[in-house]
Design a protein around this motif. Structure first.
Motif, short mmCIF file in Angstrom:
data_model
loop_
_atom_site.label_atom_id
_atom_site.label_comp_id
_atom_site.label_asym_id
_atom_site.label_seq_id
_atom_site.Cartn_x
_atom_site.Cartn_y
_atom_site.Cartn_z
N ALA A 1 1.24 -1.56 -0.03
CA ALA A 1 -0.35 -0.48 0.44
C ALA A 1 0.74 1.09 -0.11
CB ALA A 1 -0.75 -0.14 0.99
N ALA A 2 2.18 1.09 0.21
CA ALA A 2 2.90 2.75 0.20
C ALA A 2 3.38 2.56 -0.92
CB ALA A 2 4.09 2.57 1.42
N GLY A 3 3.36 1.61 -1.98
CA GLY A 3 4.18 1.95 -2.94
C GLY A 3 3.27 2.98 -4.18
N ALA A 4 3.87 2.58 -5.26
CA ALA A 4 3.39 4.09 -6.40
C ALA A 4 1.36 3.95 -6.28
CB ALA A 4 4.03 4.22 -7.45
N VAL A 5 1.65 2.63 -6.83
CA VAL A 5 0.28 2.12 -7.49
C VAL A 5 -0.87 1.98 -6.42
CG1 VAL A 5 -0.85 0.08 -8.16
CG2 VAL A 5 1.01 0.69 -9.40
N GLY A 6 -0.09 1.50 -4.67
CA GLY A 6 -0.69 1.08 -4.16
C GLY A 6 -1.35 2.24 -3.15
N SER A 7 -0.19 3.23 -3.57
CA SER A 7 -0.73 4.17 -2.36
C SER A 7 -2.06 5.03 -3.24
CB SER A 7 0.62 5.04 -2.17
OG SER A 7 1.01 5.57 -3.44
N ILE A 8 -2.05 4.88 -4.56
CA ILE A 8 -2.61 5.51 -4.82
C ILE A 8 -4.18 5.16 -4.51
CG2 ILE A 8 -3.80 6.13 -7.34
CD1 ILE A 8 -1.61 8.11 -6.55
N ALA A 9 -4.51 3.38 -4.86
CA ALA A 9 -5.45 2.32 -4.80
C ALA A 9 -5.87 2.50 -3.36
CB ALA A 9 -5.19 0.83 -5.10
N VAL A 10 -5.19 2.81 -2.10
CA VAL A 10 -6.20 3.49 -1.19
C VAL A 10 -7.32 4.62 -0.85
CG1 VAL A 10 -4.97 4.38 1.13
CG2 VAL A 10 -4.38 2.35 0.03
N GLN A 11 -6.26 5.57 -1.86
CA GLN A 11 -7.04 6.45 -2.40
C GLN A 11 -7.99 7.14 -2.74
OE1 GLN A 11 -3.70 10.54 -1.89
NE2 GLN A 11 -3.37 9.22 -2.89
N ILE A 12 -7.94 6.19 -3.93
CA ILE A 12 -9.28 5.93 -4.56
C ILE A 12 -10.36 4.65 -3.51
CG2 ILE A 12 -10.23 4.97 -6.99
CD1 ILE A 12 -8.02 5.46 -7.95
N GLY A 13 -9.79 4.24 -2.98
CA GLY A 13 -10.93 3.51 -2.36
C GLY A 13 -11.53 4.07 -1.49
N LYS A 14 -10.69 5.16 -0.65
CA LYS A 14 -11.61 6.49 0.32
C LYS A 14 -12.49 7.50 -0.81
CE LYS A 14 -11.60 6.61 3.88
NZ LYS A 14 -12.21 5.71 5.23
N ILE A 15 -12.03 7.46 -1.96
CA ILE A 15 -12.53 8.36 -2.46
C ILE A 15 -14.30 8.04 -2.74
CG2 ILE A 15 -13.08 9.60 -4.59
CD1 ILE A 15 -10.67 10.36 -4.18
N MET A 16 -14.28 6.47 -2.79
CA MET A 16 -15.27 5.53 -3.53
C MET A 16 -16.02 5.54 -1.85
SD MET A 16 -15.96 5.00 -6.65
CE MET A 16 -15.01 6.66 -6.63
N GLY A 17 -15.44 6.05 -1.29
CA GLY A 17 -16.44 6.06 0.36
C GLY A 17 -16.08 4.29 1.01
N CYS A 18 -15.20 3.64 0.80
CA CYS A 18 -15.28 2.29 1.42
C CYS A 18 -13.98 2.40 2.43
CB CYS A 18 -13.71 0.71 0.60
SG CYS A 18 -14.75 1.48 -1.04
N ARG A 19 -14.58 1.09 3.75
CA ARG A 19 -13.36 1.31 5.02
C ARG A 19 -11.69 0.66 3.90
NH1 ARG A 19 -12.53 -2.80 8.82
NH2 ARG A 19 -11.77 -1.59 10.86
N VAL A 20 -10.58 1.60 4.28
CA VAL A 20 -10.00 0.86 4.07
C VAL A 20 -8.41 0.26 4.73
CG1 VAL A 20 -7.79 1.60 2.31
CG2 VAL A 20 -9.56 2.53 1.72
N ILE A 21 -8.44 -0.96 4.20
CA ILE A 21 -6.91 -1.40 5.21
C ILE A 21 -5.51 -1.55 4.71
CG2 ILE A 21 -6.71 -3.56 6.83
CD1 ILE A 21 -8.76 -1.87 7.48
N ALA A 22 -5.15 -0.62 4.78
CA ALA A 22 -3.24 -1.31 4.04
C ALA A 22 -2.37 -1.25 5.17
CB ALA A 22 -3.22 1.30 3.97
N ILE A 23 -1.81 -2.15 3.97
CA ILE A 23 -1.00 -2.90 4.60
C ILE A 23 0.01 -2.65 4.22
CG2 ILE A 23 0.23 -5.87 4.63
CD1 ILE A 23 -2.14 -6.58 4.36
#
Length: 342
Positions: free
Chosen positions: A157-179
């Motif tokens: 989740a702290a990588g280039a793609v993962g960190s963007i995926a975390v943010q899009i997940g939050k924008i979509m209203g999801c509960r996001v767990i980042a590893i």
């Protein structure tokens, strides 16, 4: 005066972890441009986990790089000479060319002109767009079809793609767990990017941690790691869960058969779906690609999206820098700065 071009070539097939000695630095003259050809001065080279796949003897989603060939890579550059009216001098371009200071391309090359919002910095092409941000975009919105209120887990989740995926997940209203792999990265993901919970896989057992923080299970998994990480999450998937298989960096250095999750049958038990995808496939539909770029741009300008860069100065440092990806020491999108911006 003849223009020369430094190039990194694949010297040998990596065995286990990729090493700087697997590459050789060469220098050649830049040839005269032919009909419809244009000369790109590369500014940034993107370093990605997929480089390890491309160095294998067997083909992946792209043909294997041959020994003594210029190493393949995503670059961002500027056209300095052109015999092609579709690629005029001064145009900013991005595409799949090589680890080299200059690239010659033509109409059949995987290169496109960048029509970028002037309010975005040039580095946003690799930090926010292209094969980085748009991989996260299509993975979350098309493969996972994220819904408000669902639980999303992101590995790497702290990588280039993962960190963007975390943010899009939050924008979509999801509960996001980042590893991620350090406390510093976990704090960045939670405090700066808005992850609801984080797991440091180096200090905690992922499956045990998910039991505690996801008592109602996992609806979606954006997987950048594969292997035992995938196995840990499979223990917790809900009925009709969706898994987007973006990458499997934990297995790329395995010369033998890579680790396979022992509980893969849980996909059957939960009637779940796992789907691999490559972002380049989406480039075939330019309307969808442009829509994604426009939406990502707006999120960035609204302050809802950000990215972090790890820029290494100097083309000669590319092989050493690449190894940062496989030990997790990079912080954000890893780039080599080859030359000055326009």
């Amino acid at each position: 005066m003849k223009l020369t071009n430094k190039q990194w070539r694949l010297a040998t097939r990596p065995v286990g972890d990729i090493k700087a000695s697997d590459f050789e630095l060469t220098e050649v003259d830049v040839p005269t441009l032919g009909d419809k050809e244009y000369l790109i001065r590369n500014i940034y080279l993107s370093l990605d986990p997929t480089h390890r796949l491309w160095t294998r003897e067997e083909d992946s989603y792209m043909p294997s790089v041959k020994i003594n060939d210029v190493m393949r890579g995503f670059t961002l550059g500027v056209i300095e000479k052109s015999n092609n009216e579709n690629f005029p001098v001064g145009s900013i371009v991005t595409g799949v060319v090589g680890w080299e200071e200059y690239s010659i391309a033509n109409d059949s090359s995987s290169v496109s002109v960048v029509n970028m919002d002037k309010r975005l910095p040039l580095t946003a092409r690799f930090g926010l767009m292209e094969h980085i941000g748009l991989t996260a975009y299509f993975g979350i919105l098309d493969i996972l079809k994220a819904k408000h209120g669902e639980t999303l887990v992101v590995s790497g989740a702290a990588g280039a793609v993962g960190s963007i995926a975390v943010q899009i997940g939050k924008i979509m209203g999801c509960r996001v767990i980042a590893i991620a792999g350090s406390e510093e990265k976990c704090q960045w993901l939670k405090n700066d990017l808005g992850a609801d919970e984080t797991i440091n896989y180096r200090t905690a057992d992922v499956s045990t941690a998910l039991t505690e923080i996801c008592p109602e299970g996992v609806d979606m998994f954006f997987d950048n790691v594969g292997g035992k990480m995938l196995e840990a999450v499979l223990n917790h998937i809900n009925m009709n869960a969706r898994i987007a298989m973006c990458g499997a960096i934990s297995t790329y250095a395995d010369d033998e058969k890579p680790y396979s999750p022992s509980n893969i049958y849980n996909l059957l038990n939960k009637r779940a779906k796992i789907e691999g995808f490559i972002v380049l496939d989406y480039a075939q539909d330019q309307r969808w690609w442009k829509r994604a770029e426009d939406e990502m741009t707006q999120w960035y300008l609204q302050g809802r999206m950000n990215y972090r860069l790890d820029i290494i100065d100097g083309f000669e440092n590319a092989p050493e820098a690449l190894m940062k990806l496989f030990v997790g020491s990079n912080k954000g999108k890893l780039l080599i700065k080859i030359s000055d911006e326009v």
